[in-house]
Motif scaffolding. Structure first.
Motif, PDB file in Angstrom:
ATOM      1  N   VAL A 293      22.298  31.098  27.964  1.00  0.00           N
ATOM      2  CA  VAL A 293      23.368  30.821  28.139  1.00  0.00           C
ATOM      3  C   VAL A 293      24.338  31.587  27.937  1.00  0.00           C
ATOM      4  O   VAL A 293      25.243  32.179  28.206  1.00  0.00           O
ATOM      5  CB  VAL A 293      23.288  29.247  27.914  1.00  0.00           C
ATOM      6  N   PRO A 294      24.404  32.109  26.468  1.00  0.00           N
ATOM      7  CA  PRO A 294      25.451  33.059  26.252  1.00  0.00           C
ATOM      8  C   PRO A 294      25.287  33.847  27.592  1.00  0.00           C
ATOM      9  O   PRO A 294      26.146  34.463  27.005  1.00  0.00           O
ATOM     10  CB  PRO A 294      24.996  33.336  24.524  1.00  0.00           C
ATOM     11  N   LEU A 295      24.208  34.692  27.679  1.00  0.00           N
ATOM     12  CA  LEU A 295      24.069  36.063  28.251  1.00  0.00           C
ATOM     13  C   LEU A 295      24.613  35.625  29.615  1.00  0.00           C
ATOM     14  O   LEU A 295      25.692  36.212  29.783  1.00  0.00           O
ATOM     15  CB  LEU A 295      23.049  36.376  28.065  1.00  0.00           C
ATOM     16  N   GLY A 296      24.758  34.662  30.273  1.00  0.00           N
ATOM     17  CA  GLY A 296      25.192  34.282  31.517  1.00  0.00           C
ATOM     18  C   GLY A 296      26.151  34.039  31.503  1.00  0.00           C
ATOM     19  O   GLY A 296      27.066  34.540  32.161  1.00  0.00           O
ATOM     20  N   LEU A 297      26.719  33.380  30.430  1.00  0.00           N
ATOM     21  CA  LEU A 297      28.365  33.258  30.585  1.00  0.00           C
ATOM     22  C   LEU A 297      29.068  34.186  30.026  1.00  0.00           C
ATOM     23  O   LEU A 297      30.206  34.855  30.921  1.00  0.00           O
ATOM     24  CB  LEU A 297      28.400  32.399  29.616  1.00  0.00           C
ATOM     25  N   ARG A 298      28.799  35.511  29.698  1.00  0.00           N
ATOM     26  CA  ARG A 298      29.175  36.451  29.424  1.00  0.00           C
ATOM     27  C   ARG A 298      29.398  37.430  30.437  1.00  0.00           C
ATOM     28  O   ARG A 298      30.486  37.863  30.999  1.00  0.00           O
ATOM     29  CB  ARG A 298      28.563  37.555  28.221  1.00  0.00           C
ATOM     30  N   MET A 299      28.186  37.045  31.056  1.00  0.00           N
ATOM     31  CA  MET A 299      28.163  38.292  32.507  1.00  0.00           C
ATOM     32  C   MET A 299      28.763  37.209  33.682  1.00  0.00           C
ATOM     33  O   MET A 299      30.039  38.176  34.505  1.00  0.00           O
ATOM     34  CB  MET A 299      26.663  37.597  33.120  1.00  0.00           C
ATOM     35  N   LEU A 300      29.084  35.829  33.047  1.00  0.00           N
ATOM     36  CA  LEU A 300      30.239  35.783  34.327  1.00  0.00           C
ATOM     37  C   LEU A 300      31.745  35.755  34.158  1.00  0.00           C
ATOM     38  O   LEU A 300      32.176  36.126  35.261  1.00  0.00           O
ATOM     39  CB  LEU A 300      30.284  33.602  34.387  1.00  0.00           C
ATOM     40  N   LYS A 304      30.250  39.953  36.079  1.00  0.00           N
ATOM     41  CA  LYS A 304      29.182  41.306  36.419  1.00  0.00           C
ATOM     42  C   LYS A 304      27.694  40.155  36.519  1.00  0.00           C
ATOM     43  O   LYS A 304      26.213  40.274  37.466  1.00  0.00           O
ATOM     44  CB  LYS A 304      28.141  41.482  34.650  1.00  0.00           C
ATOM     45  N   LEU A 305      27.800  38.443  37.588  1.00  0.00           N
ATOM     46  CA  LEU A 305      27.054  37.620  37.453  1.00  0.00           C
ATOM     47  C   LEU A 305      26.608  37.461  39.238  1.00  0.00           C
ATOM     48  O   LEU A 305      27.622  37.046  39.454  1.00  0.00           O
ATOM     49  CB  LEU A 305      26.740  36.356  36.498  1.00  0.00           C
ATOM     50  N   PRO A 306      25.977  38.606  39.968  1.00  0.00           N
ATOM     51  CA  PRO A 306      26.043  38.586  41.481  1.00  0.00           C
ATOM     52  C   PRO A 306      25.844  36.708  42.202  1.00  0.00           C
ATOM     53  O   PRO A 306      25.566  36.154  41.893  1.00  0.00           O
ATOM     54  CB  PRO A 306      25.236  39.153  41.996  1.00  0.00           C
ATOM     55  N   ALA A 307      26.766  36.488  42.975  1.00  0.00           N
ATOM     56  CA  ALA A 307      26.677  35.696  43.691  1.00  0.00           C
ATOM     57  C   ALA A 307      24.871  35.491  44.651  1.00  0.00           C
ATOM     58  O   ALA A 307      24.750  34.233  45.195  1.00  0.00           O
ATOM     59  CB  ALA A 307      27.347  35.021  44.925  1.00  0.00           C
ATOM     60  N   LYS A 308      24.777  36.538  45.645  1.00  0.00           N
ATOM     61  CA  LYS A 308      23.611  36.824  46.319  1.00  0.00           C
ATOM     62  C   LYS A 308      22.460  37.931  45.533  1.00  0.00           C
ATOM     63  O   LYS A 308      23.869  39.017  44.823  1.00  0.00           O
ATOM     64  CB  LYS A 308      23.745  36.532  47.518  1.00  0.00           C
TER      65      LYS A 308
END
Length: 335
Positions: A293-300, A304-308
């Motif tokens: 979760v912490p990594l995902g939030l930082r990427m968002l 940096k978190l691609p939608a597809k």
């Protein structure tokens, strides 16, 4: 030719110092010949190990110009040529050769290191053939020439310690047994006479003290004087483990299997799926999922978190290559 030997010297639990020894030697003289000359003619207090002088015993392993090697194998001319090619020394400058003790082992005196940890880690992998469960009175455990040939490469190891000295994984992880031990471990796995293969693989699969602690830096392969290629043997143990385990066994195995599967599908890794499948174990490991979760939030937050996921243009060729390698490995095992 004139050569200056710069030798790193120290006593146990003291700071190292560098002492210089000028020599007039032939270019064909081995590094061990030169160390003998220094000890016999200039400084009798210099300490180093030696024995056979013929690349058999492994006693004289040390760092020569920054890499671990056998002093009886390397000669002055080739060493100067090798080092000069990677340095900016002046044309008329007297060449220098730096000698230091091996790494990852405490120094006892000068070039002599304490190898107790090295031997203890070898012992930890049980490097002895076990036939206890298959006792047949008055009969030998014979092997075919093909079965015996599987042991040739690892059987060449002379326990010099060069691979252990240069091992990055061992430097940062004191639990890792080292490339020398795992190369010997594969010899037991490959030996058709051994009856403990399954138990051995379970042991080598544990944590980061076994095969999964290897960082794949290839330094062990590059310095091995006998071409044992320890990292290749570690890879063979990994393949044996992966062939016997499914993806639910542990994160290390999931990491390897998922990486291959995702690259086969898309040509490169879909990082979103990689984290969920490896760390989160396909949504079965809640603790692992929460750690993402912490990594995902930082990427968002940084976009940096691609939608597809977009497969690479050469995805079909990549898949074909992987499948060809897998088919070759399967066929090799049959043979």
């Amino acid at each position: 030719m004139q050569v200056v030997f710069k030798i790193v010297r120290q006593n146990q639990n003291s700071l190292p110092r560098v002492e210089s020894y000028p020599l007039d030697v032939e270019s064909s003289a081995t590094i061990l010949d030169c160390l003998n000359q220094i000890k016999w003619q200039q400084d009798g207090t210099l300490a180093f190990r030696k024995n056979c002088r013929n690349t058999i015993c492994g006693s004289c392993s040390m760092r020569i110009n920054g890499r671990s090697a056998l002093a009886c194998k390397e000669n002055v001319g080739s060493e100067i040529a090798r080092f000069s090619a990677s340095s900016a020394a002046a044309p008329n400058q007297i060449p220098e050769i730096t000698i230091a003790p091996m790494g990852n082992m405490p120094v006892i005196k000068d070039l002599v290191v304490d190898m107790q940890g090295f031997w203890a880690n070898l012992k930890a992998v049980d490097p002895y053939v076990s036939t206890a469960a298959r006792q047949v009175p008055e009969r030998e455990f014979l092997q075919t020439p093909a079965e015996r040939s599987q042991l040739d490469q690892t059987g060449n190891c002379i326990m010099c310690g060069a691979c252990y000295s240069e091992c990055n994984a061992r430097e940062v992880n004191p639990e890792f047994v080292g490339p020398h031990a795992l190369a010997k471990a594969y010899r037991m796995v490959a030996d058709s006479r051994d009856d403990r293969t399954a138990a051995r693989l379970e042991k080598y699969n544990q944590g980061t003290e076994g095969v999964w602690g290897c960082t794949r830096c290839y330094f062990c392969n590059s310095v091995c004087p006998m071409e044992v290629a320890p990292m290749d043997q570690i890879g063979k143990i990994k393949n044996e483990i992966l062939a016997r385990k499914d993806g639910q066994t542990g994160r290390s195995i999931r990491h390897r299997k998922v990486l291959i599967d995702l690259v086969k599908q898309g040509g490169w890794i879909d990082e979103r799926q990689f984290g969920l499948q490896v760390v989160g174990n396909n949504l079965k490991d809640l603790k692992g999922l929460m750690s993402l979760v912490p990594l995902g939030l930082r990427m968002l937050s940084h976009g940096k978190l691609p939608a597809k996921f977009e497969p690479s243009e050469g995805a079909k060729q990549v898949r074909s290559l992987i499948e060809s390698v897998q088919a070759f490995q399967t066929e090799s095992k049959r043979l």
